[in-house]
Design a protein around this motif. Structure first.
Motif, mmCIF file in Angstrom:
data_model
loop_
_atom_site.group_PDB
_atom_site.id
_atom_site.type_symbol
_atom_site.label_atom_id
_atom_site.label_comp_id
_atom_site.label_asym_id
_atom_site.label_seq_id
_atom_site.Cartn_x
_atom_site.Cartn_y
_atom_site.Cartn_z
ATOM 1 N N UNK A 55 13.821 1.845 -1.083
ATOM 2 C CA UNK A 55 13.060 0.681 -0.617
ATOM 3 C C UNK A 55 12.199 0.151 -1.755
ATOM 4 N N UNK A 56 12.249 -1.169 -1.939
ATOM 5 C CA UNK A 56 11.353 -1.831 -2.884
ATOM 6 C C UNK A 56 10.624 -2.947 -2.132
ATOM 7 N N UNK A 57 9.986 -3.849 -2.882
ATOM 8 C CA UNK A 57 9.165 -4.888 -2.251
ATOM 9 C C UNK A 57 9.988 -6.000 -1.606
ATOM 10 N N UNK A 58 11.295 -6.044 -1.887
ATOM 11 C CA UNK A 58 12.137 -7.097 -1.321
ATOM 12 C C UNK A 58 12.685 -6.719 0.039
ATOM 13 N N UNK A 59 13.489 -7.601 0.605
ATOM 14 C CA UNK A 59 14.116 -7.366 1.906
ATOM 15 C C UNK A 59 15.485 -6.717 1.696
ATOM 16 N N UNK A 76 0.830 -1.210 0.000
ATOM 17 C CA UNK A 76 0.000 0.000 0.000
ATOM 18 C C UNK A 76 0.860 1.254 0.000
ATOM 19 N N UNK A 77 1.836 1.298 0.899
ATOM 20 C CA UNK A 77 2.712 2.480 0.970
ATOM 21 C C UNK A 77 3.657 2.516 -0.230
ATOM 22 N N UNK A 78 4.198 1.367 -0.615
ATOM 23 C CA UNK A 78 5.108 1.327 -1.775
ATOM 24 C C UNK A 78 4.446 1.863 -3.031
ATOM 25 N N UNK A 128 4.336 5.668 -2.739
ATOM 26 C CA UNK A 128 5.602 6.376 -2.539
ATOM 27 C C UNK A 128 6.742 5.690 -3.291
ATOM 28 N N UNK A 129 6.463 5.164 -4.447
ATOM 29 C CA UNK A 129 7.475 4.482 -5.250
ATOM 30 C C UNK A 129 8.636 5.435 -5.554
ATOM 31 N N UNK A 130 9.863 5.011 -5.207
ATOM 32 C CA UNK A 130 11.035 5.854 -5.445
ATOM 33 C C UNK A 130 11.173 7.003 -4.469
ATOM 34 N N UNK A 131 10.340 7.019 -3.432
ATOM 35 C CA UNK A 131 10.374 8.126 -2.463
ATOM 36 C C UNK A 131 10.496 7.616 -1.024
ATOM 37 N N UNK A 132 11.101 6.430 -0.875
ATOM 38 C CA UNK A 132 11.361 5.874 0.448
ATOM 39 C C UNK A 132 12.816 5.420 0.483
#
Length: 196
Positions: A139-143, A95-97, A100-104
């Motif tokens: 930050x992306x969807x991975x760890x 939801x947040x990703x 805020x894609x490219x902004x975390x």
């Protein structure tokens, strides 16, 4: 440019950033501290700088999806442009990703891709490595797998205890993270301006 800082614990990186924002050494304003631990020491640090604080847990919200939706409402209410993770010990969900894609950005106490996840310093020390490091990454969807912005190695000395190694890693974090944020936010602001 309004940023939110997400943190879970003591908040030493948070306080260093807060001081630099307050002194106008970093462009922008910290509009919100979000903390997922209502008794974390970082909350007192934020109050010292008169930064708005919101805190709640996944359990209170009834699950991860509702937790993220509640955070999103906060981010919209406070008109947050950019998110800085500073010792936030939860994975950012879809939801947040999506919003805020490219902004975390995140700070990780290892030289990624080595030692993603928790207890990175302890794992590097236990493995008797010659060096570890610090990484700032998107930050992306991975760890801890997003694009790397900056990295520095931290040597592991033969005389090191876990405590002395942790201290030097944190010293590196406290220098590198504000430097990267200071350089990154004007670039992001200019990109946003050009897109308008």
């Amino acid at each position: 440019m309004k940023v939110a800082i997400f943190a879970s614990g003591n908040g030493t990186n948070f306080e260093i950033l807060a001081k630099k924002f307050a002194n106008n050494e970093i462009m922008g304003q910290i509009g919100l501290l979000f903390c997922d631990h209502p008794d974390a020491h970082v909350i007192a640090r934020a109050q010292k700088y008169h930064i708005p604080v919101k805190t709640f847990t996944v359990k209170e919200c009834g699950g991860k999806r509702l937790y993220e939706e509640k955070i999103m409402k906060l981010l919209q209410k406070f008109q947050i442009d950019f998110i800085i993770l500073a010792g936030y010990l939860r994975v950012i969900g879809p939801t947040i990703l999506a919003n805020y894609d490219g902004r975390i950005v995140n700070l990780h106490p290892a030289f990624l891709p080595e030692y993603p996840g928790l207890h990175s310093i302890e794992r590097a020390f236990a493995d008797k490595r010659q060096q570890t490091g610090v990484t700032v990454h998107f930050v992306d969807a991975g760890l801890d797998s997003g694009p790397i912005i900056a990295q520095e190695h931290v040597p592991i000395l033969a005389t090191d205890s876990l405590e002395t190694l942790e201290q030097r890693v944190h010293e590196c974090e406290h220098r590198l993270y504000p430097q990267v944020i200071k350089e990154l936010l004007p670039q992001f602001n200019q990109k946003e301006h050009n897109n308008q």
